[in-house]
Design a protein around this motif. Structure first.
Motif, PDB file in Angstrom:
ATOM      1  N   VAL A   1       0.862  -1.185   0.000  1.00 20.20           N
ATOM      2  CA  VAL A   1       0.000   0.000   0.000  1.00 20.20           C
ATOM      3  C   VAL A   1       0.897   1.234   0.000  1.00 20.20           C
ATOM      4  O   VAL A   1       1.663   1.441   0.950  1.00 20.20           O
ATOM      5  N   ILE A   2       0.808   2.042  -1.088  1.00 18.38           N
ATOM      6  CA  ILE A   2       1.597   3.279  -1.146  1.00 18.38           C
ATOM      7  C   ILE A   2       0.630   4.430  -0.899  1.00 18.38           C
ATOM      8  O   ILE A   2      -0.190   4.773  -1.754  1.00 18.38           O
TER       9      ILE A   2
ATOM     10  N   LEU B   1      -5.373   6.906   5.347  1.00 18.71           N
ATOM     11  CA  LEU B   1      -6.343   6.029   4.683  1.00 18.71           C
ATOM     12  C   LEU B   1      -5.656   4.726   4.278  1.00 18.71           C
ATOM     13  O   LEU B   1      -6.245   3.633   4.374  1.00 18.71           O
ATOM     14  N   GLY B   2      -4.422   4.829   3.832  1.00 16.52           N
ATOM     15  CA  GLY B   2      -3.647   3.637   3.497  1.00 16.52           C
ATOM     16  C   GLY B   2      -3.458   2.730   4.706  1.00 16.52           C
ATOM     17  O   GLY B   2      -3.592   1.495   4.614  1.00 16.52           O
TER      18      GLY B   2
ATOM     19  N   PRO C   1      -0.239  -6.356   4.645  1.00 16.30           N
ATOM     20  CA  PRO C   1       0.365  -5.597   3.541  1.00 16.30           C
ATOM     21  C   PRO C   1       1.611  -4.823   3.976  1.00 16.30           C
ATOM     22  O   PRO C   1       1.741  -4.454   5.140  1.00 16.30           O
ATOM     23  N   THR C   2       2.489  -4.606   3.020  1.00 15.57           N
ATOM     24  CA  THR C   2       3.590  -3.670   3.212  1.00 15.57           C
ATOM     25  C   THR C   2       3.018  -2.261   3.098  1.00 15.57           C
ATOM     26  O   THR C   2       2.207  -1.985   2.207  1.00 15.57           O
ATOM     27  N   LEU C   3       3.448  -1.393   4.002  1.00 19.31           N
ATOM     28  CA  LEU C   3       2.928  -0.031   4.013  1.00 19.31           C
ATOM     29  C   LEU C   3       4.064   0.931   3.691  1.00 19.31           C
ATOM     30  O   LEU C   3       5.111   0.886   4.337  1.00 19.31           O
TER      31      LEU C   3
ATOM     32  N   ILE D   1      -1.019  -1.113  -4.426  1.00 20.72           N
ATOM     33  CA  ILE D   1      -2.065  -0.097  -4.583  1.00 20.72           C
ATOM     34  C   ILE D   1      -1.509   1.273  -4.213  1.00 20.72           C
ATOM     35  O   ILE D   1      -0.618   1.398  -3.378  1.00 20.72           O
ATOM     36  N   THR D   2      -2.028   2.276  -4.888  1.00 19.55           N
ATOM     37  CA  THR D   2      -1.628   3.661  -4.605  1.00 19.55           C
ATOM     38  C   THR D   2      -2.848   4.452  -4.175  1.00 19.55           C
ATOM     39  O   THR D   2      -3.960   4.201  -4.660  1.00 19.55           O
TER      40      THR D   2
END
Lengths: 584, 584
Positions: free
Chosen positions: A469-470, A478-479, A494-496, A521-522
């Motif tokens: 998640v970028i 929000l991410g 997820p990787t943040l 995801i961006t």
């Protein structure tokens, strides 16, 4: 009340001057009640009541066409053109916008919200009329504050080329939002002091005819002047002197504070809401004041909106010659900043996202080709910012992020924001823009040790797998929420990632994700087209990694509900998690 | 010759006036030889020889700083600041660019190529100096033609706020590239006619001190005037009257034609190359002349560059009031077009890609929010266009394609271009921009039947499988070549698509490709960041279709070799086919 019976300009024309004077008073009462409950532009409308009545008395709208500059002074015009209910009755307050709008009335010809556009648009209406061989008057109504903008000055110069009717009503209240800045205001003062008789006259120097009205809040004088120029066969300026905020003592006395108002007690003028507390504006002010005190080469620039970064009159005085207000003149502000940086100064230009649009070429040519180390703080670039169609903060990423050499940064917290600002002021290599986060201030108290000079290095905040998640800038939280939900729903952690840089891609980091991630995801707080996420999609285009870009659709929203817009654009954490689940 | 011994300003200071007069003559001879062989800006430089000598005689560059507006008149300055060899010796002609450049000399402070920026940049240098408590003169040198630009007018207004030295040298040759347009030129004429004594004075109306020099090609007068304002402690305008093209008869007589020249016979002035033949400019002229004759509501707008679409002086006269030159004033041009369209006219604004950058906010606010049906023809937006860093045509796609409501079209042939233009002029729904193809004119003689009102509908020109090639505008032929090579190398016949629309995605068509395509490639003649291809990459982000975007890297190129740049960016058909082969 007269106002209750005004259903259009024809009803104004039935009144005599005494009756119109009563009408003006009723209109001010109505405006006061509405503004005290609803907020809006105060001073500009209170000053323009009489002139608007006189315009509708003398001219034949909509055949004769009025173009209001900025159009934040068009409330009286709306009240006289079939929209009085939106001012008289609270349940109808939201029936109209705060700006002119052809969707509301045939008496409005453009949706307008930026300054300095009226003369140019009016020239267009006049030229269109002449090409078709029609007649009728075209009247541009422009405040003195708007005259300093390049578009207005270009149009004043061009107007003399028209060989037909054009009336330019200069509403001079000797104020911009704050005090005026620029040499032309010396000339306006001279004209006021000489009753318009001074030989040296900016408007005549632009090739235009000229007429002066000393009391622009006197209906009889205005009617006389408007009748004299009606059906003029060549462009003419009518310079009227009005009082900003006229008729409400607090607004007459504190013109800057009463340019725009939030809801307030009509008796005292005190705001209903507590506006104090820490926000990005206030921390910028504190930081910059200290910085300027410590280093005389640091300076702060505004283009007519000094409070965008908290600079009240008191603070401006304190900053002295290190605070520069160029007036409404964004092009000059950017080029000036480039010049200051080229000669060893450390300029910081603070500007709203919606107004930085006015300086694309200066950012590209004057600043970025020259790689001068000026800083631009872009405020209110966010779905949480202003929500009138003319003041959206959703387009600055596509506009700025694709200009070579610019470093556009997206902080996610107060601490990152101030660290970026400090780095940017002290470095000598790059033009830098910083996107002040929208929404509420986020502070985690963590010291920021990152060296922002290592361009385009993203940071993994939490290492996970399968999904990355970028979260850019104000959408980073929000991410985080989406990542938590993804874990909850799928068991995948997820990787943040905090990317920091809008203008570049961390190719090493993105490459490394390929090893153990299937989906990236961006998230970005602006339109997707031409934005940050698409750069990531392009990077992974030839790989097996799937990319989902979350952001806003390219469209002009108007007076929107944030939650609805977020939902419509799949921008709730729940929706994002669901979308990710589908491709996992 | 004196010029051979001028290695810097110190050598100018050793000369007396008679010697400087000889030097001026030598410099003109040198310029004539160089320009006849190499081409370049003629009139601006021939007019500025004496003023440049006088500047270097009186001031102490580089401590005193000169900022040349547009800087296309800086050849004499280069000759006097250690760069004479680049003018004297043909083998060194390409050692310098045609504009000022800090990379070349400490006497140049900015890379400049767009108009109207000098006063603002000079204000910045002055402010930087004052913040640091230093001294020295700052001189902005601006032509009369550049004064009409908003950035220049904003800066003239702001300059009066500076409380230190600033000298604004207005080089008035009574010409822009073509004749001047705008009311302020009436005032310049009045000032010329009254020897600067007229009371009504644009510069004084902007709050500035003023001094007049009747013969700006007379070294003695110039030296006297410059000495008088040197070390001035407040901003002052020095208005000098020069002759554009002075010293070369053809250029004195035909000022517009000799603003810029291609290589020519120095005796006759005749160009060495045949410039006739069909091109996009000439077909636009022919089409628009017919259109305007048939419909009086159609009009053509230029912002000081009438020949961008072929409008010579003769053709402008013929078009009469349907041809509008607003002077150098791109903001006004766009807003004017919006106003004309709002009142039923059919405006077409022709502008170079590099200059449309000057009107981002007007396109967004004045035009697109209002959805007015004006047409903008964007010329020379291509890697095949101008190649100076200040005049690149590589950024218009990211700038324009992400503005809501705008329809930005990319024709691939003459026939498509004219069909789009005709459609755009006659429709009433959309603001439209058309990207005139770069490179040689392509004509296939085919009638175009497409209805461009069905927005974002791409066209499959050849149905294949596995690979789809989407070739945008002027890179469509490259797409054809690449497709042929892919077939040759892999046996796969790619699908070939003409997308027409830069601003939107044909979701139905792209969706249908998923059935039998593994790879989609895009080709665009501009930078990739924020451009067309990234929209396609985003569309396919969540699918198994691989996307390769071909276009240019985001960077500021300067005086580049097209073939090298194409190769560096993997933009030869061979490279593209190889890249596709790798992912198949």
């Amino acid at each position: 009340m007269y106002i209750e019976n005004i259903n259009g300009p024809a009803d104004v024309k039935k009144l005599n001057i005494a009756q119109m004077t009563v009408l003006a008073s009723e209109m001010r009462d109505t405006l006061l009640t509405r503004l005290s409950r609803h907020g809006g532009h105060f001073g500009p409308n209170f000053g323009m009541v009489e002139a608007t009545i006189a315009l509708h008395y003398v001219f034949e709208s909509p055949k004769d066409k009025f173009v209001f500059d900025v159009s934040h002074q068009s409330y009286p015009h709306k009240m006289l053109t079939g929209r009085k209910d939106a001012f008289l009755y609270e349940e109808h307050y939201d029936d109209v916008s705060g700006y002119s709008s052809p969707h509301e009335s045939e008496h409005d010809h453009f949706t307008i919200g930026h300054t300095s556009t009226s003369v140019s648009l009016a020239c267009g209406l006049a030229k269109g009329r002449d090409l078709k061989g029609e007649d009728g008057n075209v009247v541009a109504i422009i405040g003195d504050g708007s005259l300093s903008g390049g578009e207005a000055l270009e149009a004043l110069d061009y107007a003399a080329e028209l060989d037909g009717n054009l009336i330019i009503l200069v509403n001079d209240n000797d104020m911009s939002i704050a005090e005026n800045h620029g040499g032309l205001y010396q000339n306006l003062r001279l004209l006021r002091e000489t009753g318009g008789k001074a030989e040296c006259n900016l408007f005549r120097a632009m090739g235009l005819d000229y007429r002066f009205v000393a009391d622009g809040n006197d209906i009889a004088s205005l009617i006389e002047a408007f009748k004299a120029v009606k059906d003029s066969t060549q462009p003419v300026v009518v310079h009227i002197v009005t009082q900003k905020g006229k008729g409400y003592a607090p607004a007459e006395q504190h013109k800057e504070a009463w340019h725009y108002c939030a809801p307030f007690h009509p008796e005292t003028g005190e705001p209903l809401m507590d506006m104090s507390g820490e926000c990005y504006e206030s921390i910028t002010l504190d930081f910059m004041m200290k910085k300027m005190q410590a280093d005389p080469s640091v300076c702060m620039i505004t283009s007519g909106t000094p409070t965008v970064l908290g600079f009240t009159e008191e603070m401006r005085k304190k900053a002295g010659r290190q605070f520069i207000d160029v007036g409404i003149a964004e092009e000059n502000a950017v080029a000036l900043a480039s010049g200051i940086a080229a000669n060893g100064g450390k300029p910081v230009y603070g500007v709203y996202s919606t107004f930085i649009q006015r300086a694309y070429d200066q950012i590209s040519q004057d600043l970025c080709i020259n790689s001068n180390a000026a800083t631009i703080i872009v405020a209110w670039g966010s779905v949480y910012g202003m929500n009138d169609v003319t003041h959206l903060g959703l387009y600055d990423i596509p506009m700025l992020a694709n200009i070579p050499n610019l470093v556009y940064l997206a902080p996610t917290t107060k601490e990152e924001y101030l660290a970026m600002l400090d780095w940017s002021i002290e470095q000598k290599e790059h033009p830098v823009a910083i996107r002040m986060p929208g929404g509420a201030l986020v502070s985690d108290g963590k010291a920021v040790t990152k060296d922002f000079g290592r361009l385009n290095t993203y940071e993994v905040k939490e290492k996970g797998a399968k999904v990355a998640v970028i979260g850019l800038g104000s959408f980073y939280p929000l991410g985080e929420q989406a990542a938590a939900l993804i874990k909850e729903k799928t068991g995948v952690q997820p990787t943040l990632i905090n990317p920091y840089y809008i203008t570049g891609v961390d190719t090493d980091l993105l490459e490394s994700l390929k090893a153990d991630h299937d989906v990236v995801i961006t998230l970005e707080d602006g339109v997707l087209d031409g934005g940050f996420g698409e750069k990531i999609a392009r990077f992974y285009g030839d790989s097996d990694v799937k990319v989902l870009n979350f952001g806003l659709k390219k469209e002009f929203l108007d007076r929107y509900d944030v939650d609805e817009v977020l939902k419509d654009n799949h921008l709730t954490a729940e929706q994002i998690a669901e979308d990710v689940k589908k491709v996992l």
